[in-house]
Design a protein around this motif. Structure first.
Motif, PDB file in Angstrom:
ATOM      1  N   PRO A  93       0.776  -1.246   0.000  1.00 60.50           N
ATOM      2  CA  PRO A  93       0.000   0.000   0.000  1.00 60.50           C
ATOM      3  C   PRO A  93       0.804   1.291   0.000  1.00 60.50           C
ATOM      4  O   PRO A  93       0.310   2.323  -0.439  1.00 60.50           O
ATOM      5  CB  PRO A  93      -0.832  -0.113   1.286  1.00 60.50           C
ATOM      6  N   THR A  94       2.045   1.261   0.503  1.00 61.44           N
ATOM      7  CA  THR A  94       2.797   2.513   0.610  1.00 61.44           C
ATOM      8  C   THR A  94       4.158   2.388  -0.069  1.00 61.44           C
ATOM      9  O   THR A  94       4.707   1.281  -0.203  1.00 61.44           O
ATOM     10  CB  THR A  94       3.030   2.905   2.082  1.00 61.44           C
ATOM     11  N   THR A  95       4.699   3.537  -0.451  1.00 65.53           N
ATOM     12  CA  THR A  95       6.018   3.565  -1.086  1.00 65.53           C
ATOM     13  C   THR A  95       7.096   3.079  -0.138  1.00 65.53           C
ATOM     14  O   THR A  95       7.985   2.316  -0.525  1.00 65.53           O
ATOM     15  CB  THR A  95       6.336   4.995  -1.548  1.00 65.53           C
ATOM     16  N   CYS A  96       7.025   3.489   1.115  1.00 66.33           N
ATOM     17  CA  CYS A  96       8.051   3.095   2.085  1.00 66.33           C
ATOM     18  C   CYS A  96       8.061   1.590   2.292  1.00 66.33           C
ATOM     19  O   CYS A  96       9.128   0.964   2.341  1.00 66.33           O
ATOM     20  CB  CYS A  96       7.802   3.803   3.417  1.00 66.33           C
ATOM     21  N   ASN A 165       4.604   1.885  -8.954  1.00 63.68           N
ATOM     22  CA  ASN A 165       5.992   2.044  -8.521  1.00 63.68           C
ATOM     23  C   ASN A 165       6.997   2.051  -9.662  1.00 63.68           C
ATOM     24  O   ASN A 165       8.077   2.619  -9.528  1.00 63.68           O
ATOM     25  CB  ASN A 165       6.349   0.932  -7.526  1.00 63.68           C
TER      26      ASN A 165
END
Length: 401
Positions: A93-96, A165
């Protein structure tokens, strides 16, 4: 270039059952250099889905220790299958979180590559990354090759899996690489904003297989189909081929037989074009039989849609059609206009397609044009393509000494 070591990491597993630019490139490099081709590891979600194709089965056999992870293909080339799975990243769900998990995967792959290079005594190697945006993102950092090359030969970030991404990470991978190669001037223009050492190269064709001067037997499933035959070879993919255009053309030329040799995706298999009596879908065929099918066609086509995925893509099948000496009608894209305009018809809409097909059929018995097409295809051999890569590497190294 001779007696160098190359490592190739690619999106495509070696056991893919279709023709492949990177496989042919690797084999050509291995004629004078050592090559280690890393089969990208499957992730756990792919393992659970159980694709059951040849590539999936091979990797599962290695993971289960039922097959050796290392295969020697020829005197100078090895294939390494990763005996492990990696964590899936596509749905994170997140870039990190994506970057954290992706680094873990990269480190695991790098550790395995180092193990194999030590075993095979690979030294001072050149790392060629074939559009492997995620799993090769940090390999330059972890492997420290003598030269890192990013090779883009498709607009993969236009596909849904890569949009979140890949759009962010492909420029980063290009920027950190020493050299960027692109298989069209269209792609090269895009990458020069990230890396000034960007070069366009044309891919090749297997001239030993696609030999238009050879006598070919007509495949049995072609024999009942009436001529003239308008033919396509390759994956029948709804994201790349214009199915509605094909339907209109086939309806307006009922005396032409339209033949598709290759696997269909699910969307295309449900299209109304299947109801037309002059359209034939022959399904997937072994690669070594494809020249016989092309030879049986009167005119070859590549009816692509024009979008970000197709516009700069280098269609390998065009070189294969040309090597067989066939008249060609293909959608006008940037790459087609840039490279193939002198030897193909390049329509942009239905009416132009119909006119082009009619004109192309008048050339089927022209031996001069046939020989011109074959001679042009011979300038796109894999030997020529790989020599361009060698020249680029040598020029770069001279400038950076």
């Amino acid at each position: 270039m001779k007696n160098r070591d190359f490592i190739i990491t690619s999106l495509q597993p070696w056991d893919i059952e279709i023709g492949s630019t990177i496989k042919n490139t690797a084999l050509e490099i291995s004629k004078n250099n050592r090559v280690l081709y890393i089969n990208t590891p499957m992730d756990y979600s792919t393992r659970l889905r159980g694709n059951k194709n040849k590539a999936w089965t091979r990797r599962m056999d290695v993971i289960k220790k039922q097959a050796s992870p290392i295969r020697q293909i020829n005197e100078h080339m090895w294939i390494a299958d990763c005996p492990f799975c990696v964590l899936p990243v596509g749905g994170l769900p997140t870039t990190c979180l994506f970057d954290w998990i992706n680094r873990i995967n990269n480190r695991k792959i790098a550790d395995y590559i180092r193990q194999i290079t030590t075993q095979l005594n690979f030294n001072n190697y050149i790392h060629l990354i074939d559009t492997d945006i995620y799993r090769s993102q940090y390999l330059k950092e972890y492997l420290t090759p003598s030269l890192s090359i990013y090779y883009c030969r498709d607009f993969v970030i236009g596909e849904s899996y890569w949009k979140k991404n890949g759009v962010r990470l492909e420029p980063l991978l290009a920027a950190k690489s020493d050299i960027v190669l692109a298989n069209s001037t269209h792609f090269a223009e895009r990458f020069r904003q990230y890396n000034r050492h960007t070069f366009s190269i044309e891919t090749g064709v297997n001239l030993a297989l696609y030999d238009g001067r050879k006598k070919w037997l007509i495949p049995e499933d072609i024999k009942p189909i009436p001529h003239p035959i308008i033919g396509y070879v390759g994956t029948v993919n709804s994201t790349r081929l214009d199915s509605d255009l094909l339907l209109q053309i086939a309806e307006e030329r009922p005396v032409y037989s339209f033949v598709f040799t290759g696997p269909e995706d699910e969307v295309f298999s449900q299209h109304p074009i299947h109801r037309l009596p002059n359209v034939y879908f022959l399904g997937k065929k072994p690669v070594e039989t494809l020249p016989a099918y092309i030879n049986s066609y009167d005119v070859c086509i590549n009816p692509q849609m024009v979008n970000d995925i197709t516009n700069g893509n280098y269609p390998l099948k065009i070189d294969e059609y040309l090597a067989m000496g066939k008249p060609i009608v293909a959608t006008s894209t940037h790459t087609m206009r840039d490279i193939f305009a002198a030897h193909t018809y390049l329509p942009a809409n239905k009416d132009e397609y119909l006119q082009a097909l009619d004109k192309a059929l008048k050339e089927i018995n022209d031996p001069i044009k046939k020989e011109e097409r074959i001679c042009f295809a011979e300038t796109h051999s894999w030997g020529h393509s790989v020599q361009k890569i060698y020249n680029i590497i040598e020029q770069f190294q001279k400038k950076t000494l």
